[in-house]
Design a protein around this motif. Structure first.
Motif: not given
Length: 283
Positions: A264-268
């Motif tokens: 999720s952090r990478k996508l954010q």
């Protein structure tokens, strides 16, 4: 309805997030549950087999020793009673047919006695053996007097009959004590059997109750983790990357939750970079 739902959720969370349980992987939890059941089941089986062997030994002694000795004692007593009755009849009637039956009973006694004597304990054996010897010695003298045609009435009443009755009384006392021993043994056997069943059942129950929390933690932990991971997937699908997954366990689902958060952090970050590079943003 909400109250029960909250209670269920609280229970699920307690099982899934218990400090001891969260340190174990799913595989280790399953192994722990299996080992607990296996150990207590094996203990119960070993105990049951040991108790069964002890009960079988006791039962064998009761049947092949104590019960047999009672049966042989009864046969000896019946033989002595028959002899006394025939002896009195012969002394009164002086008939050869009665004499033959009397001598036949007298000759049959040692055969039964030889089977009976080894079943006695050493102390009791010595006591009844002395009475048996006196009975046989006076019996031989009594029969010699009869065969020689001499009067045997006086010897019979003063020597042979008292020896005869002393042996009969000793056998009666022994039979009574053995019967009490058998009754006591049967009661003890029944109590031991019941106690063995209770302890075996208790060991199995302990194993079940010790393994149940571990098994529940696996099942409920999977349920709890999947529910939160499903919510996380929905959050990612809605474009919300700032969510938190409340899974603190160290098992495979905890690792998967960390991977979800990392994803999720990478996508954010990727979405933020795309926004910065967008022409609308630059203008």
């Amino acid at each position: 309805m909400n109250f029960f739902k909250q209670k269920i959720d609280k229970t699920l969370k307690w099982f899934a997030l218990h400090p001891v349980i969260t340190q174990l992987s799913v595989t280790k939890k399953i192994v722990v549950a299996y080992v607990l059941i296996a150990v207590f089941s094996l203990t119960a089986i070993i105990y049951a087999m040991g108790s069964l062997h002890q009960q079988m030994t006791t039962s064998t002694d009761l049947v092949h020793k104590d019960a047999k000795s009672v049966t042989l004692t009864r046969d000896l007593q019946n033989n002595l009673s028959s002899q006394e009755r025939l002896q009195k009849q012969y002394l009164l009637l002086k008939k050869n047919e009665i004499l033959e039956l009397m001598l036949e009973r007298y000759a049959a006694f040692p055969r039964v006695w030889s089977n009976f004597l080894p079943l006695l304990e050493a102390e009791k054996r010595e006591e009844v053996s002395n009475l048996y010897k006196k009975y046989r010695q006076t019996g031989e003298t009594f029969h010699e007097l009869i065969k020689s045609g001499k009067s045997a009435d006086n010897f019979f009443n003063k020597e042979f009959l008292p020896a005869h009755r002393d042996l009969f009384t000793a056998l009666a006392n022994f039979r009574e004590s053995q019967q009490k021993k058998i009754d006591s043994g049967l009661k003890t056997l029944a109590v031991a059997s019941g106690r063995s069943f209770q302890i075996t059942f208790l060991l199995l129950l302990i194993g079940f109750f010790l393994a149940t929390p571990v098994a529940l933690s696996v099942i409920l932990g999977i349920h709890y983790s999947l529910r939160h991971l499903t919510k996380a997937t929905q959050q990612i699908g809605d474009g919300n990357y700032g969510f938190e997954i409340n899974i603190s366990s160290k098992d495979e689902f905890g690792q998967l939750a960390e991977e979800f958060l990392h994803m999720s952090r990478k996508l954010q970050e990727l979405e933020a970079a795309n926004l910065d590079a967008s022409p609308l943003t630059l203008s």
